[in-house]
Enzyme design. Structure first.
Site, PDB file in Angstrom:
ATOM      1  N   LYS A  51      82.308 -57.058  84.891  1.00  0.00           N
ATOM      2  CA  LYS A  51      82.793 -57.628  86.152  1.00  0.00           C
ATOM      3  C   LYS A  51      83.719 -58.810  85.873  1.00  0.00           C
ATOM      4  O   LYS A  51      84.739 -58.981  86.548  1.00  0.00           O
ATOM      5  CB  LYS A  51      81.605 -58.033  87.037  1.00  0.00           C
ATOM      6  CG  LYS A  51      80.861 -56.805  87.583  1.00  0.00           C
ATOM      7  CD  LYS A  51      79.474 -57.075  88.130  1.00  0.00           C
ATOM      8  CE  LYS A  51      78.815 -55.733  88.479  1.00  0.00           C
ATOM      9  NZ  LYS A  51      77.439 -55.841  88.982  1.00  0.00           N
ATOM     10  N   GLN A  95      73.147 -60.036  90.295  1.00  0.00           N
ATOM     11  CA  GLN A  95      72.947 -58.805  89.527  1.00  0.00           C
ATOM     12  C   GLN A  95      71.491 -58.351  89.644  1.00  0.00           C
ATOM     13  O   GLN A  95      70.560 -59.150  89.473  1.00  0.00           O
ATOM     14  CB  GLN A  95      73.327 -59.058  88.051  1.00  0.00           C
ATOM     15  CG  GLN A  95      73.298 -57.817  87.181  1.00  0.00           C
ATOM     16  CD  GLN A  95      74.296 -56.750  87.597  1.00  0.00           C
ATOM     17  OE1 GLN A  95      75.381 -57.055  88.078  1.00  0.00           O
ATOM     18  NE2 GLN A  95      73.939 -55.492  87.432  1.00  0.00           N
ATOM     19  N   ASP A 118      78.571 -56.999  97.488  1.00  0.00           N
ATOM     20  CA  ASP A 118      77.837 -55.772  97.161  1.00  0.00           C
ATOM     21  C   ASP A 118      77.597 -54.898  98.393  1.00  0.00           C
ATOM     22  O   ASP A 118      77.272 -53.718  98.268  1.00  0.00           O
ATOM     23  CB  ASP A 118      76.457 -56.135  96.591  1.00  0.00           C
ATOM     24  CG  ASP A 118      76.412 -56.133  95.072  1.00  0.00           C
ATOM     25  OD1 ASP A 118      77.152 -55.353  94.462  1.00  0.00           O
ATOM     26  OD2 ASP A 118      75.606 -56.912  94.511  1.00  0.00           O
TER      27      ASP A 118
HETATM   28  N1  GUN Z   1      72.607 -53.273  89.484  1.00  0.00           N
HETATM   29  C1  GUN Z   1      73.010 -51.987  89.364  1.00  0.00           C
HETATM   30  N2  GUN Z   1      74.054 -51.735  90.161  1.00  0.00           N
HETATM   31  C2  GUN Z   1      74.319 -52.875  90.835  1.00  0.00           C
HETATM   32  C3  GUN Z   1      75.283 -53.243  91.808  1.00  0.00           C
HETATM   33  O1  GUN Z   1      76.125 -52.447  92.253  1.00  0.00           O
HETATM   34  N3  GUN Z   1      75.226 -54.535  92.238  1.00  0.00           N
HETATM   35  C4  GUN Z   1      74.313 -55.415  91.775  1.00  0.00           C
HETATM   36  N4  GUN Z   1      74.326 -56.654  92.269  1.00  0.00           N
HETATM   37  N5  GUN Z   1      73.395 -55.114  90.877  1.00  0.00           N
HETATM   38  C5  GUN Z   1      73.402 -53.842  90.411  1.00  0.00           C
END
Ligand code: GUN
Length: 283
Positions: A51, A95, A118
């Site tokens: 990211k 996350q 998200d």
């Molecule tokens: N863990 C696995 N996929 C995601 C996601 O798309 N966003 C977040 N915040 N955590 C994750």
């Protein structure tokens, strides 16, 4: 045909970089994404790095905030409150998964929904299910973009989603429904899953089990989207939820792992960050 999410994401990121390059002059600053990583889970560490790398490519400012997995729920809530109050932060991503002693739902609900890149906040989820404007969750949004880029007609098709998570299964089912597919959500307790899956013209697999979908579960000519990110128990390499080698010959279109859905998820996160930034700037 193999859909390269990596190539599509690279092209979309290029377009976003050109757009973001105009923001300094127009708005006085670029979008700012805050990513919160709790603990040291290797998968999460790697996602968060991805990211940050994508942010740099697009010209988005990225602050990754790391906290030990001993952080308390109230300490994490205090951090979220700080980021919510910070006018210089446009997007907040925590996350997942979080350590067991922390209530993830409570943390997600604490994020200012206008910074919820998200699309996991209850207000964004509700808006999605009521077809109101909202931040779309990144993986489902990326999947729809890939299908469209590959020229797949979704309308009228039988789509089967294997998996019912809040992050992927449920929202991708809703987006497919909004594209006028006839959607079935299957899961680990579905009776005769192979029979259900093999009815699919579009099969989206997000069950989190290495090479779970075998050739007998896939109809000839099906479009197969593999959301899985697993470690192969034997080789230790990344592999999907679909047995790619066995299914590739049967599918008309298939996504690889790595290089399929993953890069599109990150690309949509960049898009969502820009969206939240622009909505704030134009308020
Ligand atoms: N863990 C696995 N996929 C995601 C996601 O798309 N966003 C977040 N915040 N955590 C994750």
């Amino acid at each position: 045909m193999i859909i390269s999410g990596k190539e599509l994401a690279a092209s979309l990121k290029g377009e976003m970089a050109a757009q973001v390059a105009t923001f300094g002059e127009r708005y006085g600053r670029v979008p700012h994404l805050a990513v919160v990583l709790v603990g040291e889970d290797p998968g999460s560490v790697s996602y968060v790095k991805g990211k940050a790398k994508a942010s740099a490519e697009v010209g988005i400012r990225n602050t990754t905030i790391r906290r030990p997995d001993t952080i308390t729920e109230s300490e994490l809530l205090a951090l979220i409150a700080e980021l919510n109050a910070d006018d210089g932060v446009d997007g907040i991503l925590v996350q997942l998964p979080l350590p067991k002693h922390i209530d993830s739902a409570r943390i997600i609900a604490a994020i200012d929904c206008s910074k919820d890149v998200d699309g996991f906040h209850p207000l964004n989820v509700a808006a999605l299910w009521q077809k109101q404007p909202c931040v779309l969750p990144c993986t489902p949004k990326g999947i729809i973009k890939m299908l469209k880029a590959a020229g797949v007609t979704i309308s009228g098709k039988r789509a089967v989603v294997i998996g019912r998570s809040n992050i992927v299964g449920l929202p991708v089912a809703k987006l497919l429904l909004d594209e006028n597919a006839t959607v079935t959500i299957a899961h680990s307790r579905t009776a005769d899953l192979a029979a259900v899956a093999s009815q699919a013209e579009i099969l989206v697999v997000a069950i989190g089990r290495p090479r779970f979908v075998t050739a007998d579960m896939v109809a000839d000519g099906a479009v197969v989207i593999d959301v899985g990110v697993n470690r192969d128990p034997e080789s230790g390499k990344l592999c999907g939820d679909v047995d790619f080698a066995a299914v590739e010959g049967k599918a008309s279109v298939i996504t690889p792992v790595p290089g399929g859905v993953g890069p599109m998820t990150i690309c949509c996160l960049m898009e969502n960050t820009i969206e939240c930034f622009l909505r704030k700037m134009e308020r």
